[in-house]
Design a protein around this motif. Structure first.
Motif, PDB file in Angstrom:
ATOM      1  N   ASN A  13     -14.580 -18.131 -21.514  1.00 57.99           N
ATOM      2  CA  ASN A  13     -14.450 -18.226 -20.059  1.00 57.99           C
ATOM      3  C   ASN A  13     -13.663 -19.479 -19.699  1.00 57.99           C
ATOM      4  N   ASN A  14     -12.537 -19.317 -19.027  1.00 60.86           N
ATOM      5  CA  ASN A  14     -11.707 -20.463 -18.651  1.00 60.86           C
ATOM      6  C   ASN A  14     -12.351 -21.304 -17.550  1.00 60.86           C
ATOM      7  N   ASP A  15     -13.043 -20.613 -16.640  1.00 61.73           N
ATOM      8  CA  ASP A  15     -13.629 -21.332 -15.517  1.00 61.73           C
ATOM      9  C   ASP A  15     -15.069 -21.758 -15.777  1.00 61.73           C
ATOM     10  N   GLY A  16     -15.628 -21.370 -16.951  1.00 60.61           N
ATOM     11  CA  GLY A  16     -16.969 -21.765 -17.295  1.00 60.61           C
ATOM     12  C   GLY A  16     -18.065 -20.992 -16.600  1.00 60.61           C
ATOM     13  N   LYS A  17     -17.699 -19.987 -15.777  1.00 62.32           N
ATOM     14  CA  LYS A  17     -18.705 -19.190 -15.088  1.00 62.32           C
ATOM     15  C   LYS A  17     -19.148 -18.024 -15.974  1.00 62.32           C
ATOM     16  N   PRO A  18     -20.430 -17.630 -15.922  1.00 57.57           N
ATOM     17  CA  PRO A  18     -20.899 -16.519 -16.772  1.00 57.57           C
ATOM     18  C   PRO A  18     -20.279 -15.189 -16.352  1.00 57.57           C
ATOM     19  N   ARG A  19     -19.815 -14.457 -17.322  1.00 60.45           N
ATOM     20  CA  ARG A  19     -19.181 -13.154 -17.073  1.00 60.45           C
ATOM     21  C   ARG A  19     -19.758 -12.108 -18.026  1.00 60.45           C
ATOM     22  N   ALA A  20     -19.714 -10.839 -17.578  1.00 61.80           N
ATOM     23  CA  ALA A  20     -20.159  -9.700 -18.389  1.00 61.80           C
ATOM     24  C   ALA A  20     -18.983  -8.764 -18.632  1.00 61.80           C
ATOM     25  N   LYS A  21     -18.886  -8.215 -19.835  1.00 62.63           N
ATOM     26  CA  LYS A  21     -17.751  -7.379 -20.231  1.00 62.63           C
ATOM     27  C   LYS A  21     -18.241  -5.957 -20.507  1.00 62.63           C
ATOM     28  N   CYS A  22     -17.528  -4.966 -19.931  1.00 60.22           N
ATOM     29  CA  CYS A  22     -17.870  -3.558 -20.158  1.00 60.22           C
ATOM     30  C   CYS A  22     -17.588  -3.190 -21.610  1.00 60.22           C
ATOM     31  N   LYS A  23     -18.551  -2.562 -22.263  1.00 61.85           N
ATOM     32  CA  LYS A  23     -18.401  -2.191 -23.673  1.00 61.85           C
ATOM     33  C   LYS A  23     -17.349  -1.111 -23.881  1.00 61.85           C
ATOM     34  N   MET A  24     -17.056  -0.291 -22.853  1.00 54.69           N
ATOM     35  CA  MET A  24     -16.158   0.851 -23.039  1.00 54.69           C
ATOM     36  C   MET A  24     -14.712   0.542 -22.658  1.00 54.69           C
ATOM     37  N   CYS A  25     -14.494  -0.092 -21.484  1.00 56.25           N
ATOM     38  CA  CYS A  25     -13.114  -0.327 -21.047  1.00 56.25           C
ATOM     39  C   CYS A  25     -12.708  -1.791 -21.111  1.00 56.25           C
ATOM     40  N   GLY A  26     -13.680  -2.734 -21.272  1.00 58.30           N
ATOM     41  CA  GLY A  26     -13.348  -4.144 -21.440  1.00 58.30           C
ATOM     42  C   GLY A  26     -13.206  -4.927 -20.165  1.00 58.30           C
ATOM     43  N   ILE A  27     -13.376  -4.364 -19.007  1.00 55.59           N
ATOM     44  CA  ILE A  27     -13.250  -5.091 -17.750  1.00 55.59           C
ATOM     45  C   ILE A  27     -14.422  -6.058 -17.605  1.00 55.59           C
TER      46      ILE A  27
END
Length: 505
Positions: A13-27
């Protein structure tokens, strides 16, 4: 949500904020608690890579706070019925259930599947047959109207005779039904007496001997004898309408076939050229390529294709001529480019073939109408036969000698069977609100002139048939009936007459 999303490591994460990634499409989506999971939930429903439901979710169900695998209940009776239905539908032998490969497949799907042997399959089939027979018998008994039958008898390649009888009726919901009542071995002799006994015993077995309306058969002489015997036997029990006057109905499609085959004897030479031309084109791959090149040169659609006929089936001959006329220019081009092609019809032959095709088209349309199984066909008889009769008379009185000779022979065969139009099927077109009595009057005027005997015969027969139906449905009156009851009966009779006028007009 975490079944479909993974948390993205902080190092990515470039901004250091927590993010979640879709297992199927990657968004990726923001995964901080203050943002909630609404975006991720909406993405799950619209994810382009999620084309089907997760198999694990399909097999799992939530119950009593714990996840358990749901196993559908295995019904042994239903399994055996489905297995027997597959044997019948696909014409499989009884030993199909004993095939080692089939048993291995079934035991792989379910290890505790019961083993069935051929004798068990046979007993199950007889059981299902008895159940279906009782169900159809109830349908026939509950039918509000009468039942029409069609029958056919033929000999197999092993010289065994078989008879098939089919019932056509309206069920209690007024839905057109068709059921095969009998398909059995018919031992010799195949004469009228044996046929009538076979059919009558079948009617008694199904309990419908008092509900028969008409019996449709082909034009074999033995059928005429059997019909007369059946009519006499049923009239003794007063089971037929109008003393069985409308009981026998000849197969219209069979008569059309006899008429056309009789006429085609005059045009065998012209048809033979077309038949040989198509055989030549289909004789080898190189000839097919040459013919395709000719179709391209003439800018014709090669996907339509040539049709090869069966000489004993006139409708296939019509379809062959229709396809040949479409590729007429391609045949002419092939004659110029291929010196071995010697059977191309001449211009005079093509003119004959076009006339023949136009005439056969009338018979083909009628045959297609008569052969329908998803709709009633009785009301289609009269318009089709009128058009055929009118066409044959017009050509037989015309100036074209070729068509005149052919149509005169066809007209002789036509009048042999249909010199008088079938009255019952003429009544059927009167009951059709699109035609009514006016069309019958118009047709007979065109064929026989004004106020013809044939037209008056149809009208009188319809009146007697209507009165018989109305009298059978009206309550009977005793000798002690009051004046009010008699007045109601007279009023009912007046209503019946008015109803008849409404139907015909």
């Amino acid at each position: 949500m975490w079944t479909f999303f993974d948390m993205v490591p902080e190092s990515e994460n470039n901004d250091g904020k927590p993010r979640a990634k879709c297992k199927m499409c990657g968004i990726t989506y923001m995964a901080a608690s203050k943002y909630g999971t609404g975006n991720m939930k909406r993405h799950i429903d619209a994810c382009p890579r999620r084309s089907s439901r997760d198999i694990g979710q399909m097999m799992l169900s939530q119950g009593s706070g714990s996840i358990s695998v749901s196993i559908p209940k295995f019904e042994t009776e239903q399994y055996r019925e489905l297995l027997i239905a597959a044997i019948v539908k696909h014409e499989l032998p009884f030993r199909f259930v004993e095939y080692s490969g089939v048993r291995s497949l079934l035991q792989y799907l379910r290890p505790d599947v019961p083993i069935i042997y051929r004798n068990t399959a046979k007993a199950d089939l007889v059981k299902i047959y008895s159940q279906e027979k009782r169900r159809i018998k109830c349908m026939l008994n509950d039918s509000p109207g009468r039942i029409s039958l069609t029958s056919n008898l033929w000999t197999s390649i092993t010289t065994d005779g078989y008879m098939c009888i089919t019932a056509h009726f309206l069920d209690k919901n007024w839905v057109l039904q068709k059921r095969v009542l009998n398909f059995s071995f018919m031992p010799p002799p195949h004469n009228g007496i044996s046929l009538s006994e076979k059919i009558y015993n079948l009617l008694c077995e199904w309990g419908i001997q008092h509900k028969i309306y008409v019996l449709t058969l082909d034009n074999a002489s033995s059928n005429d004898v059997s019909v007369e015997l059946l009519r006499t036997q049923l009239n003794i029990k007063k089971a037929l309408l109008c003393d069985g006057e409308f009981f026998h109905l000849r197969c219209c499609a069979h008569i059309l076939n006899l008429i056309v085959q009789h006429g085609l004897k005059e045009i065998d030479f012209a048809i033979q050229k077309v038949r040989e031309s198509i055989k030549y084109v289909k004789g080898s791959q190189s000839r097919k390529v040459k013919f395709l090149d000719s179709t391209k040169q003439m800018s014709l659609d090669s996907k339509k294709g040539l049709r090869q006929d069966v000489p004993t089936r006139w409708n296939s001959t019509y379809l062959m001529l229709e396809s040949a006329i479409f590729y007429r220019r391609a045949f002419s081009h092939l004659e110029l480019t291929d010196s071995n092609f010697k059977h191309c019809p001449s211009i005079f032959d093509w003119e004959k073939i076009e006339k023949i095709n136009s005439l056969l088209g009338v018979f083909y349309e009628a045959t297609c109408d008569f052969s329908g199984t998803k709709y009633p066909t009785a009301n289609l008889y009269f318009p089709a036969i009128f058009l055929i009769y009118f066409t044959l008379k017009r050509h037989s009185e015309g100036e074209d000698d070729y068509m005149k000779t052919m149509c005169c022979k066809m007209l002789v065969k036509f009048e042999k069977y249909w010199s008088e139009f079938n009255v019952l099927l003429a009544i059927a077109v009167i009951l059709d609100p699109r035609y009514k009595l006016h069309f019958v009057d118009f047709s007979y005027t065109k064929l026989y002139g004004d106020c013809s005997i044939e037209y008056m015969n149809v009208r009188s027969k319809m009146s007697s048939l209507f009165m018989e139906y109305s009298s059978s449905s009206a309550p009977t009156c005793s000798t002690t009936t009051s004046d009010s009851t008699y007045s109601r009966a007279e009023s009912q009779s007046s209503i019946n007459k008015q109803a008849f006028q409404v139907i015909t007009v």
